[in-house]
Design an enzyme around this catalytic site. Structure first.
Site, PDB file in Angstrom:
ATOM      1  CE  LYS A 148      48.002  34.644  55.438  1.00  0.00           C
ATOM      2  NZ  LYS A 148      47.175  33.549  55.927  1.00  0.00           N
ATOM      3  CD  GLU A 232      47.681  37.101  45.002  1.00  0.00           C
ATOM      4  OE1 GLU A 232      48.057  36.114  45.646  1.00  0.00           O
ATOM      5  OE2 GLU A 232      46.531  37.556  45.044  1.00  0.00           O
ATOM      6  CG  HIS A 267      39.004  43.195  53.197  1.00  0.00           C
ATOM      7  ND1 HIS A 267      38.891  42.489  52.028  1.00  0.00           N
ATOM      8  CD2 HIS A 267      39.651  44.329  52.894  1.00  0.00           C
ATOM      9  CE1 HIS A 267      39.481  43.170  51.054  1.00  0.00           C
ATOM     10  NE2 HIS A 267      39.935  44.299  51.560  1.00  0.00           N
ATOM     11  NE  ARG A 324      39.650  32.746  61.440  1.00  0.00           N
ATOM     12  CZ  ARG A 324      40.181  33.360  60.388  1.00  0.00           C
ATOM     13  NH1 ARG A 324      41.498  33.404  60.258  1.00  0.00           N
ATOM     14  NH2 ARG A 324      39.436  33.918  59.467  1.00  0.00           N
TER      15      ARG A 324
HETATM   16  C1  MV4 Z   1      42.259  39.225  46.021  1.00  0.00           C
HETATM   17  C2  MV4 Z   1      41.153  39.709  45.308  1.00  0.00           C
HETATM   18  C3  MV4 Z   1      41.267  39.856  43.936  1.00  0.00           C
HETATM   19  N1  MV4 Z   1      42.421  39.558  43.321  1.00  0.00           N
HETATM   20  N2  MV4 Z   1      43.387  38.920  45.356  1.00  0.00           N
HETATM   21  C4  MV4 Z   1      40.348  39.674  50.407  1.00  0.00           C
HETATM   22  C5  MV4 Z   1      40.707  39.012  51.688  1.00  0.00           C
HETATM   23  C6  MV4 Z   1      41.982  38.296  51.457  1.00  0.00           C
HETATM   24  N3  MV4 Z   1      41.901  36.959  51.931  1.00  0.00           N
HETATM   25  C7  MV4 Z   1      42.205  38.329  49.992  1.00  0.00           C
HETATM   26  N4  MV4 Z   1      41.160  39.109  49.403  1.00  0.00           N
HETATM   27  C8  MV4 Z   1      41.102  39.329  48.055  1.00  0.00           C
HETATM   28  N5  MV4 Z   1      42.213  39.034  47.345  1.00  0.00           N
HETATM   29  C9  MV4 Z   1      43.448  39.090  44.038  1.00  0.00           C
HETATM   30  N6  MV4 Z   1      44.581  38.785  43.408  1.00  0.00           N
HETATM   31  C10 MV4 Z   1      39.999  39.987  46.017  1.00  0.00           C
HETATM   32  C11 MV4 Z   1      39.967  39.814  47.383  1.00  0.00           C
HETATM   33  C12 MV4 Z   1      38.717  40.103  48.014  1.00  0.00           C
HETATM   34  C13 MV4 Z   1      38.191  41.411  48.021  1.00  0.00           C
HETATM   35  C14 MV4 Z   1      38.868  42.507  47.495  1.00  0.00           C
HETATM   36  C15 MV4 Z   1      38.320  43.780  47.507  1.00  0.00           C
HETATM   37  C16 MV4 Z   1      37.062  43.976  48.077  1.00  0.00           C
HETATM   38  C17 MV4 Z   1      36.371  42.914  48.610  1.00  0.00           C
HETATM   39  C18 MV4 Z   1      36.922  41.633  48.592  1.00  0.00           C
HETATM   40  C19 MV4 Z   1      36.212  40.565  49.139  1.00  0.00           C
HETATM   41  C20 MV4 Z   1      36.754  39.305  49.117  1.00  0.00           C
HETATM   42  C21 MV4 Z   1      37.996  39.083  48.544  1.00  0.00           C
END
Ligand code: MV4
Length: 540
Positions: A148, A232, A267, A324
């Site tokens: 990542k 981040e 998630h 995928r």
């Molecule tokens: C984040 C974020 C907010 N700020 N990164 C979740 C899955 C992964 N692909 C990355 N994700 C996130 N990254 C930053 N800098 C929010 C998410 C996020 C999330 C975080 C907490 C609770 C539910 C979430 C649902 C989707 C994405």
């Protein structure tokens, strides 16, 4: 498109000795008419791939664990090979066992589905080495997007907006503390080798940093064998929007618009839709363009997904690439009229993309509910057991992707996803209406499922208005599930009473009266039956 990648693909196809690959932009190469495709997965996605193979005239072959002997994909495949005991580590994750099956089947290609080995570059390489076409991106591209931090740095270099954060792995807690000081809290820690939420920690103040770093490192280490972290700025009140892309082996690539995936719990996505209420056609083209930049930057081929966070002002920030086919791919298929799994197979066998970007516009609206073998009334705890009765919805605009059969047993060895219910409508309101109708028809008796949660969600004012963000479900989960817990002894007793009364009405039809509106008791009884309570036979 880097030459090296193309060469690799040709070599791979030649090594199989059975497939011809067209020249770049040349005419479609007729792949071997009887190409055998090994499906290295189980459940609904194994069946989904099997169906695509059938429609293409290819021969589907499956592998299965001892627990999956009596499942639908095994029944419907041309051949099936048992690869070991139920635990994934001794079956669906066992690369050698799968390659042995591929050899025994004399397979030409391998489709990994999602999960298990789908994003494992070692597996893709091993298929290559065995002369098998891997239905997915080249191992180099998969490896690149799997890191990542690497992916972030590459996108930043290419001018794709990324979330403010560290562009390198954090050497130590001090490096993250310095970043937190500079950018301000909250921040989020992510696993360099991660994705999908594992090894992630939101840190709201510097005082929490030390323990969060330790927890995230250890989770990353156990999940990915790599404890590398980066940090981040944590973005709040944002939507999770992802762009579907397809790229062939001849340098052509298109995007197929977005999916809105903000309805997540820990998630785990529960409901997805396409398109997103947050994007107009111009914004869609901008985001699609960014996704295609990602494809170009890493020599990506086959189907892929580029994830973004969308803030309240419509600005998108790149998150990561999923190499995928995804669980939620059907909503894109429904609005774009493209069979993504078929496209994956065609691309892997060297066919050029037959799609034109200008003609790819979403038509109508599609929503998917993931039906899980979990009890929403009790914190979505796993609900294994035998499916004693099954009624699958159908009708206008309804699609159900499932391998479930009455009599199947849901074990704790695998993912809780047992079915995907997809509703299409001319607009979002119609899709929601159809989905409400379909979740009410759906009966999975013998275990608890997420269906009662879906019934509540589809009546939630914010969901219906499309007011979604990634915090929506965490804020609302309590109110959406509290009424479900009321199905305790009293409600169950009421359901039994209602069933008895309704049964009496069968024997005395005049009591109910032809076409008479059902009373509250009968409705409660029907409702209870739908959720798997009460007697296991039809009442009315
Ligand atoms: C984040 C974020 C907010 N700020 N990164 C979740 C899955 C992964 N692909 C990355 N994700 C996130 N990254 C930053 N800098 C929010 C998410 C996020 C999330 C975080 C907490 C609770 C539910 C979430 C649902 C989707 C994405």
């Amino acid at each position: 498109m880097p030459r090296t990648v193309r060469t690799t693909r040709k070599k791979r196809a030649r090594a199989g000795g059975t497939l011809r690959v067209s020249r770049p932009r040349g005419p479609a190469a007729p792949a071997r008419p009887s190409a055998r495709i090994l499906i290295a997965n189980r459940g609904e996605i194994a069946l989904r791939v099997l169906r695509a193979c059938r429609e293409m005239g290819y021969s589907p072959v499956v592998v299965y664990s001892e627990a999956d002997r009596d499942t639908l994909p095994v029944r419907l495949a041309d051949a099936a090979f048992c690869i070991g005991p139920a635990p994934a580590a001794t079956s669906y994750l066992d690369i050698d066992a799968i390659l042995r099956a591929a050899r025994a089947a004399r397979a030409d290609a391998v489709h990994p589905g999602y999960g298990f080995l789908a994003e494992n570059p070692e597996f893709a390489r091993a298929c290559d080495g065995a002369g098998l076409v891997f239905v997915g991106p080249p191992p180099e591209a998969m490896h690149l997007v799997g890191d990542k931090v690497e992916a972030r740095r590459l996108m930043e270099k290419r001018g794709v907006p990324v979330i403010p954060g560290l562009l390198d792995r954090a050497a130590d807690t001090a490096a993250i503390a310095a970043f937190g000081q500079r950018i301000g809290y909250p921040i989020i820690l992510k696993a360099a080798a991660g994705g999908g939420g594992k090894g992630m920690r939101v840190v709201r103040a510097e005082g929490e940093l030390d323990s969060a770093v330790r927890a995230a490192r250890s989770e990353a280490k156990t999940s990915f064998g790599d404890d590398g972290l980066y940090a981040e700025k944590f973005m709040e009140n944002v939507r999770h929007v992802e762009i579907q892309i397809l790229a062939d082996n001849h340098g052509r690539a298109v995007h197929l618009g977005e999916r809105e995936c903000s309805v997540q719990r820990r998630h785990q996505k529960l409901v997805e839709e396409a398109p997103s209420v947050a994007l107009d056609p111009a914004a869609r083209e901008r985001l699609g363009g960014m996704a295609l930049e990602v494809v170009r930057a890493c020599g990506y081929q086959n189907a892929g997904t580029v994830e973004f966070l969308l803030d309240g002002r419509g600005r998108a920030h790149f998150m990561e690439v999923n190499a995928r086919i995804q669980v939620e791919h059907p909503v894109t298929e429904m609005v774009m009229g493209v069979d993504l799994v078929r496209a994956q197979i065609a691309i892997a066998l060297g066919e050029p993309l037959g799609l034109e970007q200008e003609r790819l516009r979403p038509r109508g609206w599609a929503i998917e509910c993931r039906i899980l073998a979990e009890d929403p009334a009790h914190g979505f705890r796993p609900s294994p057991g035998r499916i004693v009765a099954l009624r699958v919805p159908a009708g206008p605009g309804i699609r159900v992707d499932t391998a479930l059969q009455a009599g199947d047993s849901i074990s704790l060895h695998y993912d809780a996803l047992i079915a995907k219910l997809i509703a299409w409508g001319r607009d979002r309101a119609e899709a929601i209406h159809r989905m409400r109708r379909a979740v009410d028809e759906f009966l999975v008796a013998g275990i608890k499922t997420s269906l009662p949660f879906d019934r509540a969600l589809l009546r939630d004012a914010d969901f219906v208005a499309g007011r979604l963000d990634i915090g929506f479900l965490d804020r609302r989960i309590g109110s959406l599930t509290e009424s479900l817990r009321e199905v305790g002894p009293e409600a169950e007793m009421a359901a039994v009473a209602a069933c008895i009364r309704a049964t009496e009405e069968i024997s005395r039809p005049e009591a109910a009266g032809d076409g008479a509106a059902l009373g509250a008791w009968s409705l409660a009884g029907r409702r209870a039956l739908m959720d798997g309570y009460g007697p296991r036979r039809p009442v009315v």
